[in-house]
Motif scaffolding. Structure first.
Motif: not given
Length: 311
Positions: A190-191, A202-204, A227-229
């Motif tokens: 993601i970065k 919020e970036d994610i 964990g995970a989003m």
């Protein structure tokens, strides 16, 4: 039926040593040799969970024969496209004094245009009967950079759903040129997509909304110990894993993918699917090598995962 495609299969070799010291002799305390590559790891977990699966991809040389032999010894069905060269060896050095993991990864075989055409034909055939097709891992040498995008577009022609777990240029090509049912980038990926060194929650979420605009329905971002989003176009969830004593982190993302596809296959709710996925990742971390969980660990840990609806 679920089919996993691993284009860069591997013999996963794990060495446990008291200390890893470079420049001198190291003696191994225990070792494990397993059929590997990300999609193979996904399939091994699904098989343990009782799911009907088939493993496919490329296999080359002696190592390819051994990969197939090891899968057969586990009663895991497989159908590989045979190519020239040698399937790679992926070596993991586990330093028991520091709990550090060092990975040494070979490149794998060179894929010809004819080899690529053959895998495309195979994916078209299995997409007619597989409810989900999991595409995982790196592309071997000479595969087209948009290879996964091509395969996803083939899968989408039929009543099948593509789940993608890769990184770098192949991930970007798939995002821009196809519509996978689900992708599972990690925080680092993601970065890279955002061009940032650090990302906030919020970036994610913002990145996920951009990805949804590209036609991707489901996005799961693995966050390691956090964990995970999980994001759909309408909702965002954060799954917090239970506290465990980690033995090995290699393959935990693959175990998470196995939990995700199993949850979708069984028509679980998103919260139930995410709990299962995080539990599978945590259960893998309790084992000495990738692609292994104990069912009772998964069931126990699943009840300890906390899923929050954050958006």
């Amino acid at each position: 039926m679920i089919t996993t495609i691993t284009l860069n299969t591997a013999l996963d070799t794990t060495y446990y040593l008291s200390h890893v010291k470079f420049g001198c002799t190291n003696r191994v305390n225990k070792s494990f040799v397993e059929p590997g590559g990300k999609g193979v790891n996904v399939a091994k977990i699904l098989h343990i969970l009782g799911q009907e699966i088939t493993v496919s991809g490329y296999a080359a040389g002696y190592n390819g024969k051994k990969i197939k032999h090891l899968l057969s010894s586990k009663n895991i069905p497989h159908h590989f496209v045979e190519v020239e060269g040698e399937s790679r060896v992926c070596l993991t050095l586990m330093d028991e004094s520091s709990n550090e993991e060092t990975e040494i990864l070979e490149t794998g075989p060179v894929i010809s245009p004819q080899d690529w055409d053959e895998i495309c034909v195979y994916v078209e055939e299995i997409s007619k009967t597989s409810k989900y097709v999991v595409l995982s891992g790196s592309l071997p040498v000479n595969c087209p950079e948009d290879g996964y995008a091509q395969l996803i577009n083939i899968i989408n022609k039929y009543d099948s759903r593509a789940i993608l777990d890769t990184s770098g240029a192949p991930l970007k090509q798939a995002i821009n040129n196809s519509s996978p049912f689900l992708i599972k980038p990690n925080e680092h990926e993601i970065k890279e997509l955002l061009g940032k060194e650090k990302v906030t929650k919020e970036d994610i979420i913002e990145a996920c909304q951009f990805l949804h605009s590209k036609g991707i329905k489901n996005i799961c971002i693995s966050l390691g110990k956090d964990g995970a989003m999980f994001s759909t176009k309408e909702k965002v969830y954060h799954a917090i894993p239970p506290q465990i004593e980690v033995i090995n982190t290699i393959g935990c993302g693959d175990a998470m993918v196995a939990g995700l596809v199993k949850g979708f296959y069984d028509n679980l709710t998103i919260s139930e699917t995410l709990s299962l996925a995080v539990a599978c990742g945590s259960a893998n971390a309790l084992q000495p090598f990738a692609g292994l969980v104990k069912v009772n660990d998964v069931e126990r840990l699943k009840e300890e995962v906390v899923v929050n609806h954050i958006r």
